[in-house]
Design a protein around this motif. Structure first.
Motif, PDB file in Angstrom:
ATOM      1  N   ASN A 103      -3.637  -8.514  -0.773  1.00  0.00           N
ATOM      2  CA  ASN A 103      -2.889  -9.073   0.687  1.00  0.00           C
ATOM      3  C   ASN A 103      -2.611  -8.026   1.279  1.00  0.00           C
ATOM      4  O   ASN A 103      -1.309  -8.301   2.024  1.00  0.00           O
ATOM      5  N   GLU A 104      -3.080  -6.455   1.463  1.00  0.00           N
ATOM      6  CA  GLU A 104      -2.707  -5.930   1.911  1.00  0.00           C
ATOM      7  C   GLU A 104      -3.738  -5.622   3.380  1.00  0.00           C
ATOM      8  O   GLU A 104      -4.897  -6.094   3.388  1.00  0.00           O
ATOM      9  N   THR A 105      -3.309  -4.582   4.562  1.00  0.00           N
ATOM     10  CA  THR A 105      -4.383  -4.332   5.474  1.00  0.00           C
ATOM     11  C   THR A 105      -4.818  -2.984   6.051  1.00  0.00           C
ATOM     12  O   THR A 105      -5.343  -3.057   6.173  1.00  0.00           O
ATOM     13  N   THR A 106      -3.642  -2.345   4.810  1.00  0.00           N
ATOM     14  CA  THR A 106      -4.316  -1.029   4.739  1.00  0.00           C
ATOM     15  C   THR A 106      -4.687  -0.745   3.605  1.00  0.00           C
ATOM     16  O   THR A 106      -4.058  -0.742   2.798  1.00  0.00           O
ATOM     17  N   SER A 107      -5.701   0.612   3.741  1.00  0.00           N
ATOM     18  CA  SER A 107      -6.120   0.874   2.451  1.00  0.00           C
ATOM     19  C   SER A 107      -5.601   2.105   1.950  1.00  0.00           C
ATOM     20  O   SER A 107      -5.020   3.414   2.838  1.00  0.00           O
ATOM     21  N   LEU A 108      -5.983   2.972   0.748  1.00  0.00           N
ATOM     22  CA  LEU A 108      -6.014   4.246   0.420  1.00  0.00           C
ATOM     23  C   LEU A 108      -7.034   4.548   0.338  1.00  0.00           C
ATOM     24  O   LEU A 108      -8.145   4.463  -0.865  1.00  0.00           O
ATOM     25  N   THR A 109      -7.387   6.102   0.276  1.00  0.00           N
ATOM     26  CA  THR A 109      -8.994   6.860   0.614  1.00  0.00           C
ATOM     27  C   THR A 109      -9.489   7.414  -0.213  1.00  0.00           C
ATOM     28  O   THR A 109      -8.085   7.937  -0.740  1.00  0.00           O
ATOM     29  N   ILE A 110      -9.815   7.671  -1.566  1.00  0.00           N
ATOM     30  CA  ILE A 110      -9.930   8.716  -2.627  1.00  0.00           C
ATOM     31  C   ILE A 110     -11.635   8.531  -2.460  1.00  0.00           C
ATOM     32  O   ILE A 110     -12.426   7.915  -1.704  1.00  0.00           O
ATOM     33  N   THR A 166       0.523  -1.677   0.332  1.00  0.00           N
ATOM     34  CA  THR A 166       0.161  -0.389   0.363  1.00  0.00           C
ATOM     35  C   THR A 166       0.806   1.265  -0.052  1.00  0.00           C
ATOM     36  O   THR A 166       0.727   2.194  -0.860  1.00  0.00           O
ATOM     37  N   SER A 167       2.273   1.391   1.163  1.00  0.00           N
ATOM     38  CA  SER A 167       2.669   2.360   1.277  1.00  0.00           C
ATOM     39  C   SER A 167       3.658   3.173  -0.374  1.00  0.00           C
ATOM     40  O   SER A 167       4.085   4.155  -1.058  1.00  0.00           O
ATOM     41  N   GLY A 168       3.086   2.042  -1.861  1.00  0.00           N
ATOM     42  CA  GLY A 168       4.304   2.359  -2.411  1.00  0.00           C
ATOM     43  C   GLY A 168       3.174   2.181  -3.916  1.00  0.00           C
ATOM     44  O   GLY A 168       3.528   2.429  -5.146  1.00  0.00           O
ATOM     45  N   LEU A 169       2.056   2.316  -3.930  1.00  0.00           N
ATOM     46  CA  LEU A 169       1.149   2.554  -4.286  1.00  0.00           C
ATOM     47  C   LEU A 169       0.126   3.556  -4.372  1.00  0.00           C
ATOM     48  O   LEU A 169      -0.496   4.738  -3.121  1.00  0.00           O
ATOM     49  N   LYS A 177       4.324   4.114  -6.942  1.00  0.00           N
ATOM     50  CA  LYS A 177       5.034   5.200  -7.075  1.00  0.00           C
ATOM     51  C   LYS A 177       6.362   4.913  -6.584  1.00  0.00           C
ATOM     52  O   LYS A 177       7.374   6.320  -6.094  1.00  0.00           O
ATOM     53  N   GLY A 178       6.886   3.582  -6.364  1.00  0.00           N
ATOM     54  CA  GLY A 178       8.208   3.359  -5.715  1.00  0.00           C
ATOM     55  C   GLY A 178       9.025   3.412  -6.418  1.00  0.00           C
ATOM     56  O   GLY A 178       9.070   3.886  -7.859  1.00  0.00           O
ATOM     57  N   SER A 179      10.280   3.401  -6.146  1.00  0.00           N
ATOM     58  CA  SER A 179      11.453   2.730  -6.912  1.00  0.00           C
ATOM     59  C   SER A 179      12.593   1.933  -7.664  1.00  0.00           C
ATOM     60  O   SER A 179      12.646   1.482  -8.235  1.00  0.00           O
ATOM     61  N   HIS A 180      11.226   0.592  -7.521  1.00  0.00           N
ATOM     62  CA  HIS A 180      11.819  -0.838  -6.965  1.00  0.00           C
ATOM     63  C   HIS A 180      10.231  -1.027  -7.860  1.00  0.00           C
ATOM     64  O   HIS A 180       9.272  -1.307  -7.938  1.00  0.00           O
ATOM     65  N   ALA A 181      10.813  -2.338  -8.674  1.00  0.00           N
ATOM     66  CA  ALA A 181       9.375  -2.910  -9.621  1.00  0.00           C
ATOM     67  C   ALA A 181       7.963  -3.611  -8.328  1.00  0.00           C
ATOM     68  O   ALA A 181       9.137  -4.123  -7.294  1.00  0.00           O
ATOM     69  N   CYS A 182       7.192  -4.408  -8.538  1.00  0.00           N
ATOM     70  CA  CYS A 182       6.469  -4.671  -7.933  1.00  0.00           C
ATOM     71  C   CYS A 182       5.448  -5.568  -8.505  1.00  0.00           C
ATOM     72  O   CYS A 182       5.357  -4.621  -9.899  1.00  0.00           O
ATOM     73  N   LYS A 183       4.657  -6.498  -8.118  1.00  0.00           N
ATOM     74  CA  LYS A 183       4.229  -7.507  -8.818  1.00  0.00           C
ATOM     75  C   LYS A 183       2.641  -6.854  -7.748  1.00  0.00           C
ATOM     76  O   LYS A 183       2.645  -7.404  -6.483  1.00  0.00           O
ATOM     77  N   ILE A 184       1.788  -7.292  -8.553  1.00  0.00           N
ATOM     78  CA  ILE A 184       0.199  -7.528  -7.774  1.00  0.00           C
ATOM     79  C   ILE A 184      -0.825  -7.815  -8.735  1.00  0.00           C
ATOM     80  O   ILE A 184      -1.252  -8.117  -9.935  1.00  0.00           O
ATOM     81  N   GLY A 185      -2.271  -8.811  -7.978  1.00  0.00           N
ATOM     82  CA  GLY A 185      -2.364  -9.335  -8.550  1.00  0.00           C
ATOM     83  C   GLY A 185      -3.572  -9.880  -7.469  1.00  0.00           C
ATOM     84  O   GLY A 185      -3.398  -9.912  -6.764  1.00  0.00           O
ATOM     85  N   GLY A 186      -4.986 -10.344  -8.493  1.00  0.00           N
ATOM     86  CA  GLY A 186      -6.220 -10.352  -7.200  1.00  0.00           C
ATOM     87  C   GLY A 186      -6.913  -9.698  -7.136  1.00  0.00           C
ATOM     88  O   GLY A 186      -7.246  -8.564  -8.097  1.00  0.00           O
ATOM     89  N   PHE A 187      -7.849  -9.550  -5.857  1.00  0.00           N
ATOM     90  CA  PHE A 187      -8.540  -8.962  -5.324  1.00  0.00           C
ATOM     91  C   PHE A 187      -8.477  -7.878  -4.463  1.00  0.00           C
ATOM     92  O   PHE A 187      -8.048  -8.367  -3.971  1.00  0.00           O
ATOM     93  N   PRO A 188      -8.587  -6.675  -4.689  1.00  0.00           N
ATOM     94  CA  PRO A 188      -8.945  -5.444  -3.587  1.00  0.00           C
ATOM     95  C   PRO A 188      -9.906  -5.772  -2.925  1.00  0.00           C
ATOM     96  O   PRO A 188     -10.941  -5.997  -3.998  1.00  0.00           O
ATOM     97  N   GLY A 189      -9.966  -4.978  -1.946  1.00  0.00           N
ATOM     98  CA  GLY A 189     -11.280  -4.392  -1.313  1.00  0.00           C
ATOM     99  C   GLY A 189     -11.323  -3.250  -1.901  1.00  0.00           C
ATOM    100  O   GLY A 189     -10.600  -1.942  -0.846  1.00  0.00           O
TER     101      GLY A 189
END
Length: 253
Positions: free
Chosen positions: A222-229, A119-122, A151-163
């Motif tokens: 797979n995260e527990t912290t959310s982004l509010t929009i 979450t912190s990198g998105l 928005k981070g400085s390294h590649a990351c992998k994501i897939g699946g259902f968000p909450g």
């Protein structure tokens, strides 16, 4: 000649014959023993020599020294072979470990070594440009998209259902959206890359039976912290208690 004299002469001859017979028998016995020893000794020597040539296969009798030498040579060969085999096996294992390590290092660079997106990198936002806005006049439902950017400085992998949790203006009324049955994969995001997922929405213009979101809390897989929009669209048909609501979340990837 008298009878007594004749008898003594016969006895002497008998004694001489018997003595001669015993002497002959003794001589034959000695000859036989000597011949047996002579025959056995060369046989033993021949066997010992063959055994020595064969590497210690002889008996432990008269060829004891040859047998011992052969046994030592056999042990020496076996020890040498064991050492050679052990060294070869150790070399093979060491080579295998080094090869496996090199393979693991080479293969873990771009693919398997990529961590999941946190979450912190998105950052998240609704797609609002062009035809990304849901059609307010759509019959039966339409879709909106949420864009996630690395928005981070390294590649990351994501897939699946968000909450996705919708919230009212004061945050008192909350709607946790259900998930669709769609299949999904995963995607690797390089720094600055984006991906998205869609939300099926059932909009309404009615003044009753509606739900007006103010914000959406988006929790990456797979995260527990959310982004509010902020919610940019109109009101939804209130189906928070429905078994199959018309507003639901689709997966990433």
């Amino acid at each position: 000649m008298s009878a007594n004299t004749t008898a003594r002469t016969a006895r002497r001859r008998t004694v001489r014959i018997a003595a001669a017979a015993l002497t002959a028998a003794a001589a034959l016995s000695l000859t036989a023993c000597s011949g047996s020893d002579a025959a056995s000794k060369p046989a033993g020597q021949t066997q010992t020599g063959a055994a020595a040539e064969a590497g210690g296969a002889g008996s432990s009798g008269s060829g004891g020294a040859g047998s011992s030498s052969g046994a030592q040579g056999s042990d020496s060969k076996a020890e040498s072979g064991a050492k050679t085999g052990t060294q070869a096996g150790a070399t093979g294992k060491q080579t295998g470990k080094q090869t496996g390590g090199a393979h693991a290092t080479g293969g873990g660079g771009a693919g398997s070594g990529v961590e999941r997106c946190h979450t912190s990198g998105l950052k998240a936002a609704f797609a609002t440009g062009g035809d990304a806005a849901p059609d307010p006049d759509a019959t039966g439902g339409t879709t909106t998209s949420v864009v996630l950017t690395n928005k981070g400085s390294h590649a990351c992998k994501i897939g699946g259902f968000p909450g996705v949790d919708l919230k009212s203006e004061n945050g008192g009324e909350r709607w946790s959206l259900v998930r669709s049955s769609a299949k999904h994969g995963s995607i690797t995001l390089q720094p600055g890359d984006s991906t998205d997922f869609t939300i099926n929405v059932l909009l309404t213009k009615e003044e009753e039976g509606f739900y007006q979101p103010a914000f959406a809390d988006v929790t990456p897989p797979n995260e527990t912290t959310s982004l509010t929009i902020k919610w940019p669209w109109g009101t939804l048909v209130d189906q928070r208690s429905a078994t199959h609501p018309g507003t639901f979340v689709n997966p990433i990837g």
